[in-house]
Scaffold this motif. Structure first.
Motif, PDB file in Angstrom:
ATOM      1  N   ALA A 181       0.627  -1.104  -0.053  1.00 46.11           N
ATOM      2  CA  ALA A 181       0.002  -0.037  -0.093  1.00 46.11           C
ATOM      3  C   ALA A 181       0.892   1.275  -0.186  1.00 46.11           C
ATOM      4  O   ALA A 181       0.732   1.998  -0.771  1.00 46.11           O
ATOM      5  N   VAL A 182       1.823   1.143   0.811  1.00 43.57           N
ATOM      6  CA  VAL A 182       2.892   2.473   0.848  1.00 43.57           C
ATOM      7  C   VAL A 182       3.559   2.637  -0.544  1.00 43.57           C
ATOM      8  O   VAL A 182       3.588   3.752  -0.902  1.00 43.57           O
ATOM      9  N   GLY A 183       3.990   1.645  -1.207  1.00 44.24           N
ATOM     10  CA  GLY A 183       4.506   1.504  -2.290  1.00 44.24           C
ATOM     11  C   GLY A 183       3.662   2.467  -3.352  1.00 44.24           C
ATOM     12  O   GLY A 183       4.029   3.311  -4.382  1.00 44.24           O
ATOM     13  N   MET A 184       2.387   1.831  -3.337  1.00 38.06           N
ATOM     14  CA  MET A 184       1.295   2.491  -4.416  1.00 38.06           C
ATOM     15  C   MET A 184       1.134   4.036  -4.026  1.00 38.06           C
ATOM     16  O   MET A 184       0.993   4.702  -4.884  1.00 38.06           O
ATOM     17  N   VAL A 185       1.097   4.425  -2.800  1.00 34.67           N
ATOM     18  CA  VAL A 185       0.796   5.729  -2.403  1.00 34.67           C
ATOM     19  C   VAL A 185       2.070   6.607  -2.615  1.00 34.67           C
ATOM     20  O   VAL A 185       1.792   7.949  -3.164  1.00 34.67           O
ATOM     21  N   ALA A 186       3.105   6.097  -2.402  1.00 34.05           N
ATOM     22  CA  ALA A 186       4.306   6.948  -2.503  1.00 34.05           C
ATOM     23  C   ALA A 186       4.704   7.305  -4.158  1.00 34.05           C
ATOM     24  O   ALA A 186       5.245   8.434  -4.582  1.00 34.05           O
ATOM     25  N   ALA A 187       4.248   6.360  -4.949  1.00 34.94           N
ATOM     26  CA  ALA A 187       4.527   6.689  -6.561  1.00 34.94           C
ATOM     27  C   ALA A 187       4.008   7.854  -6.876  1.00 34.94           C
ATOM     28  O   ALA A 187       4.903   8.689  -7.580  1.00 34.94           O
ATOM     29  N   GLY A 188       2.749   8.218  -6.635  1.00 32.74           N
ATOM     30  CA  GLY A 188       2.042   9.518  -7.204  1.00 32.74           C
ATOM     31  C   GLY A 188       3.034  10.575  -6.832  1.00 32.74           C
ATOM     32  O   GLY A 188       3.371  11.326  -7.984  1.00 32.74           O
ATOM     33  N   PRO A 189       3.243  10.956  -5.671  1.00 29.53           N
ATOM     34  CA  PRO A 189       4.073  12.273  -5.261  1.00 29.53           C
ATOM     35  C   PRO A 189       5.467  12.121  -5.917  1.00 29.53           C
ATOM     36  O   PRO A 189       5.846  13.429  -6.409  1.00 29.53           O
ATOM     37  N   VAL A 190       6.193  11.007  -5.824  1.00 29.27           N
ATOM     38  CA  VAL A 190       7.435  10.961  -6.338  1.00 29.27           C
ATOM     39  C   VAL A 190       7.559  11.479  -7.940  1.00 29.27           C
ATOM     40  O   VAL A 190       8.248  11.987  -8.210  1.00 29.27           O
ATOM     41  N   GLY A 235       5.547  13.006  -9.315  1.00 31.11           N
ATOM     42  CA  GLY A 235       4.982  14.405  -9.494  1.00 31.11           C
ATOM     43  C   GLY A 235       6.030  15.331  -9.310  1.00 31.11           C
ATOM     44  O   GLY A 235       5.876  16.664  -9.935  1.00 31.11           O
ATOM     45  N   VAL A 236       7.179  15.387  -8.526  1.00 31.64           N
ATOM     46  CA  VAL A 236       8.197  16.260  -8.251  1.00 31.64           C
ATOM     47  C   VAL A 236       9.484  15.683  -8.728  1.00 31.64           C
ATOM     48  O   VAL A 236      10.608  16.399  -8.721  1.00 31.64           O
ATOM     49  N   ALA A 237       9.638  14.468  -9.153  1.00 32.99           N
ATOM     50  CA  ALA A 237      10.943  13.979  -9.519  1.00 32.99           C
ATOM     51  C   ALA A 237      10.961  13.145 -10.644  1.00 32.99           C
ATOM     52  O   ALA A 237       9.805  12.594 -11.110  1.00 32.99           O
ATOM     53  N   ALA A 238      12.093  12.713 -11.285  1.00 31.21           N
ATOM     54  CA  ALA A 238      12.439  11.702 -12.230  1.00 31.21           C
ATOM     55  C   ALA A 238      11.859  10.323 -11.785  1.00 31.21           C
ATOM     56  O   ALA A 238      12.145   9.953 -10.621  1.00 31.21           O
ATOM     57  N   PRO A 239      11.293   9.574 -12.781  1.00 30.33           N
ATOM     58  CA  PRO A 239      10.837   8.138 -12.192  1.00 30.33           C
ATOM     59  C   PRO A 239      11.966   7.356 -11.651  1.00 30.33           C
ATOM     60  O   PRO A 239      11.937   6.367 -11.005  1.00 30.33           O
ATOM     61  N   ALA A 240      13.225   7.693 -11.947  1.00 32.12           N
ATOM     62  CA  ALA A 240      14.243   6.880 -11.619  1.00 32.12           C
ATOM     63  C   ALA A 240      14.427   6.843 -10.015  1.00 32.12           C
ATOM     64  O   ALA A 240      14.779   5.853  -9.489  1.00 32.12           O
ATOM     65  N   TRP A 241      13.711   8.040  -9.527  1.00 32.18           N
ATOM     66  CA  TRP A 241      13.872   8.052  -8.062  1.00 32.18           C
ATOM     67  C   TRP A 241      13.136   6.954  -7.241  1.00 32.18           C
ATOM     68  O   TRP A 241      13.176   6.615  -5.972  1.00 32.18           O
ATOM     69  N   LEU A 242      12.043   6.426  -7.925  1.00 33.79           N
ATOM     70  CA  LEU A 242      11.245   5.101  -7.453  1.00 33.79           C
ATOM     71  C   LEU A 242      12.065   4.241  -7.074  1.00 33.79           C
ATOM     72  O   LEU A 242      11.989   3.442  -6.099  1.00 33.79           O
ATOM     73  N   PHE A 243      13.005   3.738  -7.879  1.00 29.24           N
ATOM     74  CA  PHE A 243      13.919   2.714  -7.764  1.00 29.24           C
ATOM     75  C   PHE A 243      15.219   2.877  -6.994  1.00 29.24           C
ATOM     76  O   PHE A 243      15.710   2.142  -6.374  1.00 29.24           O
ATOM     77  N   LEU A 244      15.398   4.547  -6.806  1.00 35.64           N
ATOM     78  CA  LEU A 244      16.714   4.855  -6.208  1.00 35.64           C
ATOM     79  C   LEU A 244      16.257   4.633  -4.544  1.00 35.64           C
ATOM     80  O   LEU A 244      17.116   4.317  -3.823  1.00 35.64           O
ATOM     81  N   GLY A 245      14.977   4.844  -4.442  1.00 36.60           N
ATOM     82  CA  GLY A 245      14.390   4.781  -3.188  1.00 36.60           C
ATOM     83  C   GLY A 245      14.508   3.264  -2.796  1.00 36.60           C
ATOM     84  O   GLY A 245      14.840   2.949  -1.498  1.00 36.60           O
TER      85      GLY A 245
END
Length: 496
Positions: A180-189, A191-201
């Motif tokens: 659930a947290v993964g799904m919620v966090a994806a939208g804001p990330v 929205g403000v940063a490049a998608p690569a930051w999803l995987f860097l997290g």
């Protein structure tokens, strides 16, 4: 560093709750049993399980953005989710078997290493617009699915029996909470940063958990080093991969297409061959007699149906919220605003996890699981009947979060209580596979119902499709109640 903030608060909260309830030992209680069941060990296990679950779903809300960045179609972009699930489903039972034989700490570290390596590769691919690299990275990430059976095995080997239930409940809850947290966090990330930051997290969490494995106890070498059932592993790989491919690609390729019929045929043949091979092998990868046992089979069925309902809901809610209001329903939300709308699911899962741990020790895992399934069915029914205002979705999401927090936290105890200690890794591994398969089924069932109720060439799906999909999900989740009705109220580990 999106996930570090979330997981830091989660783990600290879980540790305090478990400590108050007597689950984890103070250092002085662990004398003579180095670090066994202590706070550092429990925290590492929680962090590892949470990180894997969150990284599995981190791309879900960002798939449209990733499709645009990679210049691929949306169905092609969904492979970024499917690749993780395929690899996880295959790796999990193998990791469970290896952990039971060669030590769960080694398997846990290997899984976290795969999560780190895959995250780095996926981040490079996302930054360079290299779709094949990102896809390969997601597949390598998925090999970390073996972290779950390894974590359960470590808990059973190191935590005192009277406190094991609460720790297992906490680990079980991480599957739902992290997702659930993964799904919620994806939208804001995105929205403000490049998608690569999803995987860097994901990389940051994997490295942190990997460093923490040094605090885990290393059990002595076992003398019964049985061989790995390679034929069984290959057949299981083919069967699970074929099933998930059929589920995930059926609507895209066409359910009656030659590709789907061939894939389904390979799946069926592989599954039958796997059953035959495992029943005739002296040292099978999966002891089907145990899995088909009177106590474990009902738990497996209940796990599957609850997972179907959960992933159906989390697939439907973002799509409904982002539907333009001009369609007569929906709110036209952005990805970031949608994340806020479904945030109560994650928040209340976090709150429900320690509650489930306490309830399990007082009323038993079966009743806690049934309570979660009942609440889940009620919340899905509410969504089917009332979804005209944002507060209705948020409120139902909060109840859904409590429901699945209770259900996922307690199912681990039901599994552990249904098998003897030597089969913990395999049993929990197969249970994790059922959650993965249930998730794929839930997403595809929901999408198929919505699509089937939508007129041809319509610009947006029909609202009746959402109603029907939520209603079907409610009925499916309700089936978990009778599935476990005959189990003992308290799940005591078997001794056979």
């Amino acid at each position: 560093m999106w996930i570090l903030v979330a997981v830091g608060g989660l783990v600290l909260s879980a540790r305090r709750s478990l400590r108050r309830s007597g689950t984890v030992r103070a250092p002085r209680e662990a004398a003579g049993h180095r670090q066994a069941g202590g706070q550092p060990a429990v925290a590492v296990l929680l962090l590892a399980a949470f990180g894997v679950a969150a990284c599995q779903t981190i791309v879900l809300a960002a798939l449209p953005v990733l499709a645009r960045d990679f210049e691929v179609t949306t169905p092609s972009a969904t492979w970024l989710l499917t690749a993780f699930m395929l690899a996880s489903a295959v790796a999990t039972p193998i990791a469970g078997r290896l952990g039971d034989q060669y030590g769960h700490r080694t398997v846990l570290a290997a899984g976290l290493g795969c999560l780190a390596a895959g995250s780095a590769l996926a981040a490079v691919g996302a930054d360079a617009g290299w779709f094949a690299g990102a896809l390969a990275g997601r597949a390598v990430q998925g090999l970390s699915g073996g972290v779950f059976p390894a974590a359960f095995g470590l808990a059973r080997a190191t935590v005192p029996p009277e406190r094991l239930g609460r720790v297992v409940a906490g680990l079980s809850a991480m599957f739902g909470v992290g997702g659930a947290v993964g799904m919620v966090a994806a939208g804001p990330v995105v929205g403000v940063a490049a998608p690569a930051w999803l995987f860097l997290g994901c990389l940051a969490v994997a490295l942190l958990a990997l460093a923490g494995t040094a605090r885990l106890p290393a059990p002595g070498a076992r003398g019964d080093r049985a061989r790995i059932d390679v034929p069984g592993a290959l057949l299981l790989t083919a069967a699970v991969a074929g099933l998930l491919l059929t589920i995930s690609q059926g609507r895209l390729w066409g359910w009656s297409s030659a590709a789907i019929l061939l894939t389904a045929s390979v799946t069926l043949v592989s599954a039958v061959a796997f059953v035959v091979t495992e029943t005739r092998t002296r040292e099978p990868l999966v002891d089907l007699r145990v899995l088909a046992g009177r106590r474990l089979a009902p738990v497996s069925i209940a796990t599957l149906v609850v997972s179907v309902g959960m992933f159906a809901a989390v697939t439907l809610l973002p799509a409904l919220a982002q539907t333009p209001s001009a369609a007569g329903y929906g709110f036209g939300y952005s990805a970031a605003r949608t994340a806020l709308l479904i945030a109560p699911i994650a928040a209340f899962m976090v709150l429900a996890a320690p509650l489930a741990a306490r309830l399990t020790s007082t009323v038993g895992a079966r009743r806690v699981f049934q309570s979660g399934a009942a609440l889940g069915s009620v919340s899905l029914l509410a969504l089917a009947l009332a979804h005209d205002h944002p507060w209705q979705l948020a409120s139902a999401g909060a109840v859904l979060g409590i429901a699945y927090g209770l259900a996922f936290a307690s199912v681990g105890n039901l599994v552990v209580g249904a098998v003897d200690a030597g089969r913990t890794g395999v049993a929990t591994g197969m249970n994790t596979i059922l959650r993965t398969i249930g998730g794929a089924l839930g997403a595809q069932i929901a999408a198929a119902i919505v699509a089937g109720a939508t007129p041809a060439h319509a610009a947006v799906p029909s609202e009746s499709g959402y109603r029907a999909a939520f209603l079907v999900a409610a009925v499916i989740v309700f089936l978990a109640l009778p599935a476990v009705a005959e189990l003992p109220r308290r799940a005591e580990p078997t001794r056979t």
